[in-house]
Design a protein around this motif. Structure first.
Motif, PDB file in Angstrom:
ATOM      1  N   SER A 119       1.180  -1.400   0.341  1.00  7.99           N
ATOM      2  CA  SER A 119      -0.352  -0.264  -0.063  1.00  7.99           C
ATOM      3  C   SER A 119       0.986   1.297   0.236  1.00  7.99           C
ATOM      4  CB  SER A 119      -1.033  -0.158   1.132  1.00  7.99           C
ATOM      5  OG  SER A 119      -1.635  -1.865   1.319  1.00  7.99           O
ATOM      6  N   ALA A 120       0.833   2.526  -0.252  1.00 12.08           N
ATOM      7  CA  ALA A 120       1.228   3.688  -0.133  1.00 12.08           C
ATOM      8  C   ALA A 120       0.354   4.714  -0.509  1.00 12.08           C
ATOM      9  CB  ALA A 120       1.398   3.270  -2.195  1.00 12.08           C
ATOM     10  N   THR A 125      -4.401   3.637   3.467  1.00 11.84           N
ATOM     11  CA  THR A 125      -5.003   4.213   1.874  1.00 11.84           C
ATOM     12  C   THR A 125      -6.363   2.717   2.193  1.00 11.84           C
ATOM     13  OG1 THR A 125      -2.749   5.107   1.350  1.00 11.84           O
ATOM     14  CG2 THR A 125      -4.793   4.030  -0.273  1.00 11.84           C
ATOM     15  N   TRP A 126      -5.920   1.658   2.099  1.00 11.02           N
ATOM     16  CA  TRP A 126      -6.184   0.787   2.359  1.00 11.02           C
ATOM     17  C   TRP A 126      -8.185   0.929   2.985  1.00 11.02           C
ATOM     18  CZ3 TRP A 126      -8.825  -3.049  -0.319  1.00 11.02           C
ATOM     19  CH2 TRP A 126      -9.190  -4.378   0.273  1.00 11.02           C
ATOM     20  N   LEU A 127      -8.010   0.668   4.156  1.00  6.99           N
ATOM     21  CA  LEU A 127      -8.559   1.256   5.086  1.00  6.99           C
ATOM     22  C   LEU A 127      -9.750   2.253   4.620  1.00  6.99           C
ATOM     23  CD1 LEU A 127      -7.083   0.936   8.488  1.00  6.99           C
ATOM     24  CD2 LEU A 127      -8.457  -0.851   6.705  1.00  6.99           C
ATOM     25  N   LEU A 128      -9.095   3.303   4.045  1.00  7.24           N
ATOM     26  CA  LEU A 128     -10.029   4.189   3.641  1.00  7.24           C
ATOM     27  C   LEU A 128     -10.622   4.470   2.338  1.00  7.24           C
ATOM     28  CD1 LEU A 128      -8.086   7.585   3.172  1.00  7.24           C
ATOM     29  CD2 LEU A 128     -10.356   7.567   4.278  1.00  7.24           C
ATOM     30  N   LEU A 129     -10.709   3.187   1.677  1.00  6.88           N
ATOM     31  CA  LEU A 129     -11.587   2.618   0.454  1.00  6.88           C
ATOM     32  C   LEU A 129     -12.707   2.144   0.670  1.00  6.88           C
ATOM     33  CD1 LEU A 129      -8.422   2.000  -2.233  1.00  6.88           C
ATOM     34  CD2 LEU A 129      -9.612   4.047  -2.308  1.00  6.88           C
ATOM     35  N   HIS A 130     -12.310   1.392   1.925  1.00 10.55           N
ATOM     36  CA  HIS A 130     -13.891   0.862   2.380  1.00 10.55           C
ATOM     37  C   HIS A 130     -15.341   1.849   2.848  1.00 10.55           C
ATOM     38  CE1 HIS A 130     -10.602  -2.027   3.495  1.00 10.55           C
ATOM     39  NE2 HIS A 130     -11.142  -2.864   3.694  1.00 10.55           N
ATOM     40  N   LEU A 131     -14.386   3.278   2.724  1.00 14.01           N
ATOM     41  CA  LEU A 131     -15.360   4.257   3.329  1.00 14.01           C
ATOM     42  C   LEU A 131     -15.787   5.665   1.957  1.00 14.01           C
ATOM     43  CD1 LEU A 131     -13.744   4.885   6.814  1.00 14.01           C
ATOM     44  CD2 LEU A 131     -15.836   3.295   6.114  1.00 14.01           C
ATOM     45  N   LYS A 146      -4.362  10.245   8.621  1.00 13.98           N
ATOM     46  CA  LYS A 146      -5.070  11.777   9.831  1.00 13.98           C
ATOM     47  C   LYS A 146      -6.141  12.136   8.854  1.00 13.98           C
ATOM     48  CE  LYS A 146      -1.337  14.807  10.726  1.00 13.98           C
ATOM     49  NZ  LYS A 146      -0.669  16.067  10.706  1.00 13.98           N
ATOM     50  N   ALA A 147      -5.934  10.810   7.190  1.00 13.62           N
ATOM     51  CA  ALA A 147      -7.626  11.616   6.688  1.00 13.62           C
ATOM     52  C   ALA A 147      -8.675  10.812   6.402  1.00 13.62           C
ATOM     53  CB  ALA A 147      -7.318  11.409   5.276  1.00 13.62           C
ATOM     54  N   LEU A 148      -7.730   9.032   7.505  1.00 14.65           N
ATOM     55  CA  LEU A 148      -8.812   7.927   8.056  1.00 14.65           C
ATOM     56  C   LEU A 148      -8.745   7.890   9.054  1.00 14.65           C
ATOM     57  CD1 LEU A 148      -9.539   5.455   7.646  1.00 14.65           C
ATOM     58  CD2 LEU A 148      -7.484   4.426   8.687  1.00 14.65           C
ATOM     59  N   ALA A 149      -8.860   9.165  10.389  1.00 11.38           N
ATOM     60  CA  ALA A 149      -9.792   9.473  11.068  1.00 11.38           C
ATOM     61  C   ALA A 149     -10.639  10.923  10.955  1.00 11.38           C
ATOM     62  CB  ALA A 149      -8.134   9.559  11.862  1.00 11.38           C
ATOM     63  N   VAL A 150      -9.969  11.427  10.065  1.00 11.04           N
ATOM     64  CA  VAL A 150     -11.425  12.194  10.004  1.00 11.04           C
ATOM     65  C   VAL A 150     -12.644  11.584   9.286  1.00 11.04           C
ATOM     66  CG1 VAL A 150     -12.441  14.415   8.532  1.00 11.04           C
ATOM     67  CG2 VAL A 150     -10.266  14.022   9.629  1.00 11.04           C
ATOM     68  N   THR A 151     -12.152  10.286   8.592  1.00 15.53           N
ATOM     69  CA  THR A 151     -13.378  10.247   7.789  1.00 15.53           C
ATOM     70  C   THR A 151     -14.152   8.800   8.693  1.00 15.53           C
ATOM     71  OG1 THR A 151     -12.117   9.850   5.762  1.00 15.53           O
ATOM     72  CG2 THR A 151     -14.090   8.753   5.821  1.00 15.53           C
ATOM     73  N   CYS A 152     -13.401   8.909   9.947  1.00 14.09           N
ATOM     74  CA  CYS A 152     -13.804   6.975  10.338  1.00 14.09           C
ATOM     75  C   CYS A 152     -13.532   7.647  12.008  1.00 14.09           C
ATOM     76  CB  CYS A 152     -13.279   5.774  10.387  1.00 14.09           C
ATOM     77  SG  CYS A 152     -13.903   4.877  11.056  1.00 14.09           S
ATOM     78  N   ASN A 189       0.990   6.469  -6.219  1.00 16.04           N
ATOM     79  CA  ASN A 189       0.272   7.470  -5.262  1.00 16.04           C
ATOM     80  C   ASN A 189      -1.259   7.970  -5.263  1.00 16.04           C
ATOM     81  OD1 ASN A 189      -0.031   8.542  -2.775  1.00 16.04           O
ATOM     82  ND2 ASN A 189       2.257  10.020  -2.711  1.00 16.04           N
ATOM     83  N   PRO A 190      -2.319   7.436  -4.567  1.00 17.66           N
ATOM     84  CA  PRO A 190      -2.169   6.836  -3.643  1.00 17.66           C
ATOM     85  C   PRO A 190      -2.760   4.744  -4.640  1.00 17.66           C
ATOM     86  CG  PRO A 190      -4.390   7.513  -3.944  1.00 17.66           C
ATOM     87  CD  PRO A 190      -3.962   8.241  -4.461  1.00 17.66           C
ATOM     88  N   PHE A 191      -2.093   3.908  -3.731  1.00 17.72           N
ATOM     89  CA  PHE A 191      -1.862   2.736  -4.117  1.00 17.72           C
ATOM     90  C   PHE A 191      -2.289   1.825  -3.467  1.00 17.72           C
ATOM     91  CE2 PHE A 191       0.153  -1.150  -4.961  1.00 17.72           C
ATOM     92  CZ  PHE A 191      -0.332  -1.747  -6.335  1.00 17.72           C
TER      93      PHE A 191
END
Length: 203
Positions: A119-120, A125-131, A146-152, A189-191
């Motif tokens: 993952s890049a 990145t992989w977790l964000l794509l779930h959302l 930080k982006a994941l913490a905001v989204t989740c 990026n992202p990957f």
């Protein structure tokens, strides 16, 4: 989970050119070993918690660990842990947006016949794509976190739970495949191609 004892050498084809991680796929139907087995070595705690959460009573056997050490050392550890005892052996690693690091990882995995889920810049990145869709590049792994913490809200590396992402698994796989027009290059990026491992487990 204790790994199974390897079958006698006479039960395997000699000099099989196929990867050693596929040798145990030809099991008699209905045998106690019918469940597929995976060795998954992860770079960090987040990945370990995610894949540990994928264990089910009737699903494949998942031996998941985060042994520590460098990226290449994680790959070498996968080899040391008796790869012939598992149907598939994977290392889940971040690229950290480092082309030289990616090359070293791929070389070590090729020599060891270990599959990679990269993952890049990071597993987040992989977790964000779930959302949600995630196509804009990240400057660093910290930015992805930080982006994941905001989204989740409520997510943290130490509190990663597969249950929180379960409903979005199909969406994550689909979004990951479509990133960059389907081009599979961990230097992008992202990957992420973690979807390959996840789909293998779920099928």
């Amino acid at each position: 989970m204790s790994p199974r004892v390897p079958k006698p050498s006479g039960s395997r084809r000699e000099n099989d050119p196929v990867s050693r991680t596929t040798d145990l796929r030809r099991r008699p139907s209905g045998s106690k070993d019918e469940r597929r087995s995976y060795l998954i070595l992860c770079e960090g705690k987040t990945e370990k918690l995610y894949f540990t959460g994928m264990r089910t009573r009737l699903g494949p056997e998942l031996a998941v660990d985060a042994p520590g050490g460098s990226h290449v050392e994680v790959v070498r550890e996968a080899v040391r842990r008796c790869v012939d005892e598992y149907d598939e052996v994977w290392c889940v690693l971040d690229t950290e947006l480092d082309g030289d690091l990616i090359e070293r990882i791929q070389t070590a995995a090729s020599e060891a016949r270990v599959d990679l889920a990269l993952s890049a810049p990071s597993f987040e990145t992989w977790l964000l794509l779930h959302l949600k869709d995630c196509a804009s590049p990240f400057a660093s792994a910290e930015q992805a976190k930080k982006a994941l913490a905001v989204t989740c809200p409520g997510w943290s590396e130490a509190r990663t739970r597969f249950a929180d992402f379960r409903k979005g698994v199909d969406d994550a796989c689909d979004r990951a495949r479509k990133l960059h027009g389907g081009e599979r290059d961990p230097r992008l990026n992202p990957f992420t191609d973690v979807w390959r491992l996840v789909e293998s487990i779920l099928r």
